[in-house]
Motif scaffolding. Sequence first.
Motif, mmCIF file in Angstrom:
data_model
loop_
_atom_site.group_PDB
_atom_site.id
_atom_site.type_symbol
_atom_site.label_atom_id
_atom_site.label_comp_id
_atom_site.label_asym_id
_atom_site.label_seq_id
_atom_site.Cartn_x
_atom_site.Cartn_y
_atom_site.Cartn_z
ATOM 1 N N TYR A 1 -23.795 32.466 11.298
ATOM 2 C CA TYR A 1 -24.756 32.433 12.395
ATOM 3 C C TYR A 1 -25.881 33.513 12.150
ATOM 4 C CZ TYR A 1 -26.865 32.785 16.921
ATOM 5 O OH TYR A 1 -27.547 32.948 17.956
ATOM 6 N N ILE B 1 -27.925 33.392 9.042
ATOM 7 C CA ILE B 1 -28.821 32.347 9.209
ATOM 8 C C ILE B 1 -30.135 32.500 10.365
ATOM 9 C CG2 ILE B 1 -29.477 29.680 9.914
ATOM 10 C CD1 ILE B 1 -26.939 29.009 8.605
ATOM 11 N N GLY C 1 -27.140 26.492 11.747
ATOM 12 C CA GLY C 1 -26.732 27.656 12.148
ATOM 13 C C GLY C 1 -26.406 28.020 13.544
#
Length: 215
Positions: A87, A90, A129
């Motif tokens: 996460y 991204i 994401g």
Amino acid sequence: MKYTMSSTTLYRLSGISVLIGGLFAALAAVPVFFTGEDPASSLAATAALLRIIGDMLIVVGLPGVYSRQAQQAGLFGLIGFLFTFVYILIQGVVGDTVEAFILPFLASAAPSLVKGSPPQGLVIFFLVGGLLGVVGSVLLGVMTLRAKTVARWAGLPLIVGVVLSLTAPFLPPVVGTTGMVLFLIGLAWLGFGVWLPRQPTSQLELPLMPLGPEI
């Protein structure tokens, strides 16, 4: 000649990397409260560039921070760490790179592209994401609350922050930005807990190239 580095030192280096990166990225997110979503704003582009630095520091230090409490984390903690790591890559590294370099260029060279709908592939990429971030940060936050080896209450801003940050499309942008700042503060708090010199030391030998005759 051999150089020995304790596991405590490695943990503390990881912790201070996440601490500095989280605070740096959180401070660099503050200008968004004033610039909004204006891609042509030089302040917004500069803030995004600074957030990239913070994001990279978090990415470098987060594996060490997780390993500090890996034994207490279990399988769900591992999943939370991996999802949160992706996460940050991204939404943080890639997303801030787009805001720092691509959107300002398009805003001046092809403003119609910026005003239009983004490509579907890009939307799906960031949506995936975001979903990974929700699952990962909640698991990581719960694991942090349960593992009593570091700053356990850092788990609360991790959970609340990532949930708020993903409400941006449905609520005023200030809510999403506040959530992201909380999430980054939670990471910084977690890094601070690992950085504190409270862990027992075990020796890990890391051989280095000799600088002279072996002693």
